[in-house]
Design a protein around this motif. Structure first.
Motif, PDB file in Angstrom:
ATOM      1  N   ILE A   9       0.848  -1.038   0.137  1.00 43.38           N
ATOM      2  CA  ILE A   9       0.083   0.080  -0.054  1.00 43.38           C
ATOM      3  C   ILE A   9       1.106   1.392  -0.123  1.00 43.38           C
ATOM      4  O   ILE A   9       0.438   2.233  -0.651  1.00 43.38           O
ATOM      5  N   HIS A  10       2.032   1.009   0.658  1.00 42.70           N
ATOM      6  CA  HIS A  10       2.887   2.315   0.828  1.00 42.70           C
ATOM      7  C   HIS A  10       3.704   2.599  -0.740  1.00 42.70           C
ATOM      8  O   HIS A  10       4.056   3.438  -0.725  1.00 42.70           O
ATOM      9  N   GLY A  11       3.498   1.502  -1.504  1.00 45.42           N
ATOM     10  CA  GLY A  11       3.998   1.835  -2.892  1.00 45.42           C
ATOM     11  C   GLY A  11       5.537   1.104  -2.923  1.00 45.42           C
ATOM     12  O   GLY A  11       6.044   1.402  -4.081  1.00 45.42           O
ATOM     13  N   ALA A  12       5.776   0.632  -2.051  1.00 39.92           N
ATOM     14  CA  ALA A  12       7.341   0.143  -1.841  1.00 39.92           C
ATOM     15  C   ALA A  12       7.452  -1.337  -2.425  1.00 39.92           C
ATOM     16  O   ALA A  12       8.713  -1.950  -2.633  1.00 39.92           O
TER      17      ALA A  12
ATOM     18  N   PHE B 216      -2.364  -3.658  -5.584  1.00 35.46           N
ATOM     19  CA  PHE B 216      -2.886  -2.523  -4.849  1.00 35.46           C
ATOM     20  C   PHE B 216      -4.271  -2.827  -3.981  1.00 35.46           C
ATOM     21  O   PHE B 216      -4.342  -2.866  -2.749  1.00 35.46           O
ATOM     22  N   GLU B 217      -5.297  -3.178  -4.725  1.00 36.68           N
ATOM     23  CA  GLU B 217      -6.499  -3.471  -4.470  1.00 36.68           C
ATOM     24  C   GLU B 217      -6.728  -4.671  -3.290  1.00 36.68           C
ATOM     25  O   GLU B 217      -7.277  -4.437  -1.999  1.00 36.68           O
TER      26      GLU B 217
ATOM     27  N   VAL C 212      -4.746  -3.823   0.062  1.00 32.73           N
ATOM     28  CA  VAL C 212      -5.724  -2.930   0.848  1.00 32.73           C
ATOM     29  C   VAL C 212      -6.835  -3.931   1.743  1.00 32.73           C
ATOM     30  O   VAL C 212      -6.834  -3.779   2.691  1.00 32.73           O
TER      31      VAL C 212
ATOM     32  N   SER D  19      -6.542  -4.565   5.636  1.00 33.80           N
ATOM     33  CA  SER D  19      -7.508  -4.264   6.478  1.00 33.80           C
ATOM     34  C   SER D  19      -8.197  -5.370   7.182  1.00 33.80           C
ATOM     35  O   SER D  19      -8.371  -5.084   8.791  1.00 33.80           O
ATOM     36  N   ASN D  20      -8.426  -6.334   6.432  1.00 29.57           N
ATOM     37  CA  ASN D  20      -9.219  -7.682   7.321  1.00 29.57           C
ATOM     38  C   ASN D  20      -7.913  -8.349   8.202  1.00 29.57           C
ATOM     39  O   ASN D  20      -8.291  -8.572   9.508  1.00 29.57           O
TER      40      ASN D  20
ATOM     41  N   VAL E 151      -8.066  -6.219  11.560  1.00 28.42           N
ATOM     42  CA  VAL E 151      -9.068  -6.447  12.303  1.00 28.42           C
ATOM     43  C   VAL E 151      -8.666  -7.922  13.237  1.00 28.42           C
ATOM     44  O   VAL E 151      -8.949  -7.711  14.426  1.00 28.42           O
TER      45      VAL E 151
ATOM     46  N   TYR F  31      -6.601   5.639   9.813  1.00 29.39           N
ATOM     47  CA  TYR F  31      -6.431   5.240   8.450  1.00 29.39           C
ATOM     48  C   TYR F  31      -7.658   4.611   7.742  1.00 29.39           C
ATOM     49  O   TYR F  31      -8.032   5.096   6.888  1.00 29.39           O
ATOM     50  N   MET F  32      -8.222   3.728   8.620  1.00 28.16           N
ATOM     51  CA  MET F  32      -9.271   2.789   8.124  1.00 28.16           C
ATOM     52  C   MET F  32     -10.453   3.627   8.055  1.00 28.16           C
ATOM     53  O   MET F  32     -11.511   3.205   7.158  1.00 28.16           O
ATOM     54  N   TYR F  33     -10.734   4.241   9.097  1.00 30.55           N
ATOM     55  CA  TYR F  33     -12.196   4.704   9.570  1.00 30.55           C
ATOM     56  C   TYR F  33     -12.143   6.119   9.742  1.00 30.55           C
ATOM     57  O   TYR F  33     -13.059   6.786  10.231  1.00 30.55           O
TER      58      TYR F  33
ATOM     59  N   LEU G 127      -4.641  13.025   5.541  1.00 32.14           N
ATOM     60  CA  LEU G 127      -4.318  11.308   5.858  1.00 32.14           C
ATOM     61  C   LEU G 127      -2.687  11.553   6.183  1.00 32.14           C
ATOM     62  O   LEU G 127      -2.260  10.507   6.750  1.00 32.14           O
TER      63      LEU G 127
ATOM     64  N   ALA H 212      -0.693   8.619   8.252  1.00 31.17           N
ATOM     65  CA  ALA H 212       0.148   7.676   7.500  1.00 31.17           C
ATOM     66  C   ALA H 212       1.529   7.671   7.825  1.00 31.17           C
ATOM     67  O   ALA H 212       2.392   6.677   7.781  1.00 31.17           O
TER      68      ALA H 212
END
Lengths: 519, 204
Positions: B32-35, B41-42, B45, B49-50, B53, B135-137, B154, B158
């Motif tokens: 996600i950071h692009g590194a 990407f999708e 993410v 996120s999951n 949790v 970040y998430m919410y 953000l 971030a």
């Protein structure tokens, strides 16, 4: 006992996680299925106009048709005469400039530049007849052209260069007997051909939209919900929702996606969060001009070349005009990726007589907005770039006279003399012309709102969320995950990791060496 | 030397689940950071996120376990032996000197470990969880009409999250190496897998 505790923990961990993930899924207030149902109900007309005796007569002038309409619809013409379709102007508040009456009547563009002086030709797209010059009477009800928008026969056609009058071949009686709610064919006749040809201006509104496939436009495809323009541009008393920012300035009366879909229509919260800053169109219209090319640039400075004393045209490889003696050189493009800007719904305009420097590109219209403005969102735009005529002494853009019925009146399209055209045109708009002209670079911004793609074709995350060459690379000054990072943190983090690796490796090496020595 | 149960069943479950999650979160997070580019990407993410949790639920379990079992006392910082412990890693370890801190069931951690793990528990992990939640919410407050706590930028969130990520990666590198510094090269690893480790007899 202990074993069952562990099993319980594992199960509980999964259950709790599942419950939390499930509960963050938002419900959809307007499911697409419901919208489809709502818009699949076709309008059934309550009147068959071909059965009305008043229309079963031989009409010889278009004004007679309007009078017949007005005989029953006694007040409607007043509504039309209040609309910008008729007035070609409306009162707008321009931030920083106050209230101005602006519209096609007096605002410039960077295509055919402006209507003033050229009314007789431009009025082909006026909802009226008889606009042959600047003296047109805007309060003659008989001049309202009901047929342009309400013809359902598909046979109505306005004549070229006749001030908005119908083509002489049109059977007015047949049109009058087949009127109804406006269709895509009515709106498209003007809105698809603005600027003197198909798809010249908008890029997302052109003749493929008369009957688009689902790949071109999910909403208007006849194989789909088959929306007509007025499904979104909801019209009450001839006042339409939505307008284009080439001519308007205010954040009012807009026709938006959210009106049907809400601003949180996705199943994913992450994607719904985007709608705070990103307009729907930005992701859902990955390319425009999907079927036919649109004009991306227009260089007026090359206009006027003649062959054997006659004007000529040249086509590009796709059959679009690359050069016209009357207009100059063009670049056309198909399947164009939009450019992106911040937009808060208010726009500025170059208004006739504004003095501007030519150090920068002159913006014919420009959109207000920025990341920090909470009303702004990123929208896709077509930017039309042009070189057009300018008075370097008075520092104003010039409204040239282009059209005239015959030679000798100074019209550029007849005489090909810029100096005469500038003098005649500026005289028409009552502004000074110094006698010298040059050509300057201008930009005009067109929001891209149509040609919405299927959801499978939506712009993918990584097309923007990437370090290099993302679609939003031109929009800086805010943090976008995947693209932006704090350079200091990045260097410090890498140094930290490197030091950890070196430290560990060094320590291990010394341990190994020391171990060998002990043996 | 006596074989003793040092890491109880939940302790090991927690440790290894956390290890796996941190590895997975680092992979997806740096994508996600692009590194990095691995999942796309999708997907990155969604997975991140999951997994986050799952991690937070695990943290709640772990906190409960630490307090109900009294294990939290293991992390109380101490100055005793700190100097000796540092000296051991810088010198004694090369001479095969004995560990300065005796490991017992009631005191599994040496003074350096106590400091580092406490730092993770009360600083790094909370920073990651808080910045991660924001970040998430970050739009949730607005969703329910509480405009005043809407986050407009953000970047701060971030950047904190990224700093934490770098610290954690660095921790993991050193942590993995320190596995090899037990009684034998593999005794620490074996202990965390089986739970049992040979410890010095307590002096009576």
């Amino acid at each position: 006992m202990k074993k069952s505790l562990i099993i319980f923990s594992v199960i509980a961990l999964f259950l709790l996680t599942a419950i939390i993930l499930q509960s963050t899924r938002p419900y959809q207030p307007h499911p697409v299925a419901e919208l489809k149902l709502k818009y699949s109900k076709k309008h059934v007309p309550s009147v068959d106009h071909s059965k009305l005796a008043a229309l079963q007569v031989k009409f010889t002038t278009p004004e007679q048709v309007t009078e017949a309409c007005n005989a029953c619809h006694t007040e409607r013409y007043k509504e039309v005469m209040r609309s910008s379709h008729w007035n070609w102007s409306r009162e707008e508040y321009i931030p920083g400039r106050g209230i101005r009456t602006i519209g096609k009547k007096n605002v410039l563009n960077n295509f055919c530049i402006g209507t003033q002086g050229n009314q007789q030709s431009c009025a082909k797209c006026h909802v009226g007849f008889g606009m042959n010059n600047a003296d047109f009477s805007f309060d003659n009800p008989s001049y309202v052209d009901c047929m342009a928008c309400h013809d359902n026969s598909g046979k109505y056609k306005k004549a070229a260069e006749r001030g908005g009058a119908p083509d002489p071949t049109v059977n007015l009686t047949e049109i009058a007997e087949h009127v109804g709610q406006p269709q895509r064919s009515n709106c498209g006749t003007c809105h698809f051909y603005g600027g003197g040809g198909n798809n010249v201006k908008h890029g997302d509104l052109e003749m493929s939209m008369f009957d688009p496939s689902k790949d071109v436009d999910v909403h208007m495809a006849s194989e789909g919900v088959d929306l007509q323009c007025t499904a979104c541009h909801v019209t009450r008393n001839h006042a339409m929702a939505g307008k284009v920012y080439s001519l308007s300035s205010m954040n009012r009366n807009r026709s938006t996606c959210e009106q049907c879909h809400t601003d949180r229509p996705h199943n994913s919260d992450v994607i719904n969060q985007h709608t705070v800053k990103v307009a729907c169109q930005t992701c859902h219209i990955p390319v425009y001009a999907k079927v036919n090319a649109t004009k991306m640039s227009w260089d007026w400075s090359t206009a006027g070349r003649l062959r054997n004393g006659e004007p000529y045209d040249e086509d590009d490889a796709d059959g679009n005009h690359a050069y016209m003696s009357i207009k100059g050189s063009f670049v056309w493009k198909k399947n164009v990726e939009p450019e992106y800007v911040w937009f808060n719904g208010t726009a500025n305009h170059y208004l006739l007589g504004d003095k501007v420097d030519t150090n920068d590109v002159i913006r014919i219209n420009s959109f207000n907005g920025s990341y920090d403005d909470r009303d702004s969102k990123i929208i896709p735009v077509k930017i039309h770039r042009a070189r057009q005529i300018y008075d370097p002494v008075n520092k104003t853009l010039i409204q040239p006279l282009l059209f005239a019925a015959q030679k000798g009146e100074g019209a550029f399209w007849k005489d090909f003399d810029w100096n005469a055209a500038a003098a005649a045109g500026m005289k028409d708009v009552h502004l000074p012309y110094s006698g010298t002209y040059t050509f300057v670079n201008t930009e005009m911004y067109w929001p891209i709102n149509h040609m919405v793609s299927k959801k499978e074709k939506t712009v993918a995350c990584a097309e923007c969320h990437r370090r290099e060459n993302g679609r939003l690379a031109a929009l800086q000054g805010f943090y976008m995950p995947g693209r932006n990072y704090n350079a200091g943190v990045e260097v410090a983090g890498k140094v930290l990791i490197l030091l950890s690796i070196l430290g560990v490796a060094g320590h291990a090496a010394v341990r190994v060496a020391a171990g060998r020595k002990r043996k | 030397m006596k074989k003793q149960l040092v890491y109880k069943r939940f302790n090991r479950f927690w440790h290894w689940t956390q290890a796996g999650l941190i590895f997975f979160l680092a992979m997806t997070g740096f994508e996600i950071h692009g590194a990095l580019a691995f999942f796309g990407f999708e997907n990155a993410v969604r997975y991140h996120s999951n997994a986050a949790v799952v991690f937070m639920v695990l943290i709640v379990f772990a906190i409960f376990w630490h307090f109900t079992t009294g294990e939290w006392k293991q992390y109380l910082p101490t100055m005793d032996n700190l100097r000796e412990q540092i000296a051991y890693y810088l010198d004694g370890i090369f001479r095969n000197a004995p560990h300065p801190t005796r490991k017992t069931v009631l005191s599994k951690l040496n003074p350096l470990q106590r400091l580092v793990y406490l730092g993770l528990k009360i600083l790094v992990i909370p920073v990651m969880v808080m910045s991660g939640l924001l970040y998430m919410y970050y739009r949730y407050p607005q969703k329910y009409g509480i405009e005043s706590i809407k986050i407009f930028n953000l970047e701060t969130v971030a950047v904190f999250h990224t700093i934490g990520a770098f610290v954690l990666v660095s921790f993991v590198i050193v942590h993995l190496y320190l596995i090899t510094t037990g009684h034998t090269l593999t005794s620490n690893l074996k202990a965390m897998v089986t739970g049992y480790e040979e410890l010095d007899e307590e002096k009576k």
